[in-house]
Motif scaffolding. Structure first.
Motif, short mmCIF file in Angstrom:
data_model
loop_
_atom_site.label_atom_id
_atom_site.label_comp_id
_atom_site.label_asym_id
_atom_site.label_seq_id
_atom_site.Cartn_x
_atom_site.Cartn_y
_atom_site.Cartn_z
N GLY A 245 0.81 -1.21 0.00
CA GLY A 245 0.00 0.00 0.00
C GLY A 245 0.84 1.26 0.00
O GLY A 245 0.49 2.26 -0.64
N CYS A 246 1.97 1.24 0.71
CA CYS A 246 2.89 2.40 0.70
C CYS A 246 3.49 2.58 -0.68
O CYS A 246 3.57 3.70 -1.20
N TRP A 247 3.92 1.49 -1.30
CA TRP A 247 4.52 1.59 -2.63
C TRP A 247 3.53 2.05 -3.68
O TRP A 247 3.89 2.81 -4.58
N LYS A 248 2.30 1.61 -3.55
CA LYS A 248 1.28 1.95 -4.56
C LYS A 248 0.52 3.23 -4.22
O LYS A 248 -0.47 3.57 -4.88
N GLN A 249 0.97 3.93 -3.18
CA GLN A 249 0.42 5.22 -2.76
C GLN A 249 -1.05 5.10 -2.37
O GLN A 249 -1.85 6.01 -2.61
N LYS A 250 -1.40 3.96 -1.78
CA LYS A 250 -2.77 3.77 -1.29
C LYS A 250 -3.03 4.66 -0.09
O LYS A 250 -4.15 5.14 0.11
N PHE A 251 -2.00 4.86 0.74
CA PHE A 251 -2.15 5.63 1.97
C PHE A 251 -1.70 7.07 1.75
O PHE A 251 -0.73 7.33 1.03
N HIS A 252 -2.39 8.00 2.38
CA HIS A 252 -2.05 9.41 2.24
C HIS A 252 -1.46 10.00 3.51
O HIS A 252 -1.06 11.17 3.53
N SER A 253 -1.39 9.20 4.56
CA SER A 253 -0.76 9.63 5.80
C SER A 253 -0.39 8.39 6.60
O SER A 253 -0.96 7.30 6.41
N ALA A 254 0.55 8.56 7.51
CA ALA A 254 0.91 7.45 8.40
C ALA A 254 -0.24 7.13 9.35
O ALA A 254 -0.45 5.97 9.71
#
Length: 270
Positions: A245-254
């Motif tokens: 999800g981090c690599w695919k930019q699924k998340f916008h914040s920690a």
């Protein structure tokens, strides 16, 4: 609680001798002085421009420790030089997370990995909440304190939003991550929360696998794969969905990571 600028630790006069030097980085020297660590700007002989850049980086790191104050997920800053020409940090003899995991892999439990992963994400959430972008995230940027809890460090390539209460103007980050942690982008663009989160994904991959993403490949090959969104397989890994999800930019914040269904399964063990 902010670092003390008026009452630095009182090191012996010989702290600058070579035997006190424990690391020479790209921008700074690191010395072990009694029971604390001093980071001071790197002097580059016959390169005044580079030396001045290093001085600015040291001042940036000092400012960031003011911005962040004292927090359990951040390396503790004890004091700052009057001209922001050095920072004194608490010494953590357990070293950094990468070294510790590499040297003790057989003894590390799944609960340990879950706790450290949570603390890594928590530290990112905290610095981003303060307007700080790290810009050089990798597993060895977390130190292990006396209780073996992870604390993020090394802000001399970082940047921050304007801080009116501290009289600080916006300062863009000037670091570039390793190829294995680099969100494909034009190098001259500012680092962002998203670039930090991409590097966080690679750091979590380091934590659970003991190696960097595509460690066997050269930088150019890694960059081409990442541009095509071709990432290492994480399906069977602990935190695999978080890493992907981090690599695919699924998340916008920690914070979004910590609130996600993907993280829910780990919460009972941290």
């Amino acid at each position: 609680m902010s670092p003390d600028i008026s009452n630095p630790p009182d090191p012996s006069e010989d702290f600058m001798l070579p035997e006190g030097l424990i690391m020479v980085g790209i921008r700074s020297y690191t010395y072990l002085i009694q029971n604390f660590v001093r980071k001071k700007h790197l002097i580059v002989p016959d390169e005044d421009g580079l030396t001045q850049d290093n001085i600015r980086s040291c001042r940036t790191e000092a400012d960031i420790y003011y911005i962040l104050g004292e927090h359990p997920r951040v390396a503790k800053c004890l004091s700052i030089g009057p001209d922001k020409d050095y920072v004194d940090l608490e010494y953590y003899p357990n070293g950094n997370l990468k070294q510790y995991v590499d040297n003790n892999r057989a003894q590390i439990t799944e609960a340990d990995l879950k706790r450290w992963a949570h603390q890594m994400i928590e530290s990112m959430a905290y610095i981003h909440s303060k307007g700080v972008i790290h810009s050089d995230i990798r597993l060895d940027q977390w130190l292990l304190d006396e209780s073996f809890n992870a604390r993020i460090c090394d802000f001399n390539a970082s940047g921050f939003d304007a801080q009116p209460d501290l009289g600080l103007e916006k300062r863009p980050a000037n670091g570039l991550e390793n190829a294995s942690h680099f969100l494909p982008r034009e190098p001259e663009l500012d680092n962002t929360v998203q670039t930090d989160l991409f590097a966080l994904g690679s750091s979590l991959y380091e934590l659970v696998t003991g190696r960097r993403p595509y460690e066997e490949l050269d930088d150019e090959s890694i960059e081409l794969l990442f541009q095509k969104e071709t990432f290492p397989d994480t399906e069977t890994l602990l935190f695999g969905d978080i890493i992907s999800g981090c690599w695919k930019q699924k998340f916008h914040s920690a914070e979004e990571i910590l609130d996600s269904p993907e993280w829910e399964v780990t919460r009972g063990a941290v």
